[in-house]
Design an enzyme around this catalytic site. Sequence first.
Site, mmCIF file in Angstrom:
data_model
loop_
_atom_site.group_PDB
_atom_site.id
_atom_site.type_symbol
_atom_site.label_atom_id
_atom_site.label_comp_id
_atom_site.label_asym_id
_atom_site.label_seq_id
_atom_site.Cartn_x
_atom_site.Cartn_y
_atom_site.Cartn_z
ATOM 1 N N THR A 93 0.877 -1.336 0.100
ATOM 2 C CA THR A 93 -0.491 0.019 0.177
ATOM 3 C C THR A 93 0.912 1.712 0.142
ATOM 4 O O THR A 93 1.597 1.397 1.129
ATOM 5 C CB THR A 93 -0.826 0.344 1.259
ATOM 6 O OG1 THR A 93 -1.557 -0.990 0.628
ATOM 7 C CG2 THR A 93 -2.160 1.201 1.306
ATOM 8 N N LYS A 168 -7.171 1.518 -2.646
ATOM 9 C CA LYS A 168 -6.669 1.360 -1.479
ATOM 10 C C LYS A 168 -6.955 2.515 -0.330
ATOM 11 O O LYS A 168 -7.848 2.233 0.141
ATOM 12 C CB LYS A 168 -6.239 0.620 -1.264
ATOM 13 C CG LYS A 168 -5.170 0.307 0.022
ATOM 14 C CD LYS A 168 -6.269 -0.557 0.648
ATOM 15 C CE LYS A 168 -5.446 -1.111 1.816
ATOM 16 N NZ LYS A 168 -4.209 -1.590 2.015
ATOM 17 N N LYS A 243 -0.997 5.611 7.929
ATOM 18 C CA LYS A 243 0.005 5.340 6.976
ATOM 19 C C LYS A 243 -1.214 5.536 6.207
ATOM 20 O O LYS A 243 -1.292 6.396 4.989
ATOM 21 C CB LYS A 243 0.987 4.141 7.297
ATOM 22 C CG LYS A 243 0.850 3.778 5.213
ATOM 23 C CD LYS A 243 1.695 2.576 5.209
ATOM 24 C CE LYS A 243 1.737 2.221 3.979
ATOM 25 N NZ LYS A 243 2.870 0.733 3.561
#
Length: 295
Positions: A93, A168, A243
């Site tokens: 990611t 995502k 994050k």
Amino acid sequence: MTKIAFVGLGNMGGPMAANLVKAGHAVAGFDLSEASRAAAAAAGISVAATLADAVADAECVVTMLPKGAHVLSVWGELCGLVKDRTLMIDSSTIDVESARKAHALAAGRGCPSLDAPVSGGTGGAAAATLTFMAGGEGAAFGQAEPILAAMGRRIVHCGGAGAGQAAKICNNMILGISMIGVCEAFALGERLGLSHQALFDVASTSSGQCWSLTSYCPVPGPVPGSPANNGYKPGFAAALMLKDLMLAQEAALSTGAATPLGGLAAQLYGLFEKQGQGGRDFSAVIEMLRGLEEV
């Protein structure tokens, strides 16, 4: 059987690579961590001593790494090692711009490529029930789909280069915001004398229903498999949620999108991490929110 090199054998990558082995693929793994290499070997993965050894005969390379800088560094090295037409898949990611740069590196080497981040946490990685969000050309997606299917339950082609990462970070911004809302509701319910089960029984069958409530309830009891019933041992660590929320904020800034709730969620998870809680499950943020009520 496909010969696959898997780079990054940590909490997510290790179980994913193990599922490729279970599906009958020949997997050569590589990781800088001795503990990760040992766990991978115990799971039946052939662990290579070097990156070059891992990719020597590979028809496909999968990477699962912490940050965009790591992906670009490894892919830059891979492009000098892999054979022509090797399929390259990144399931990390990372930011959309780094994903697009990785695609460009692969294209310069003549290799088909996908950015294919995942949703489902460590539990999904172990159970092969991940959702893959893939970005890249249709031909690369068609080539990769059978490989991804060995590691996940749902594989979605989201569009061109970087589209998987875009999907995502948008999905996880929804998740971060919704978890805070669910936590606030339970904290308020506690103050009002409402039992956890009563609130769950109402909200899970009413307009408050969402994944953060019904699959990942942040209080012990209503959902037996949620981290709240296991001391908030992480399925998805708070540091990783932070994050992803920060990646969403960077994307919002670069595109001029308004994401006020996403920004507030990032601030709250940032505070939670500063309190030393980044290694706990992200649903444990309810404990911090209970304390904020008293300020």
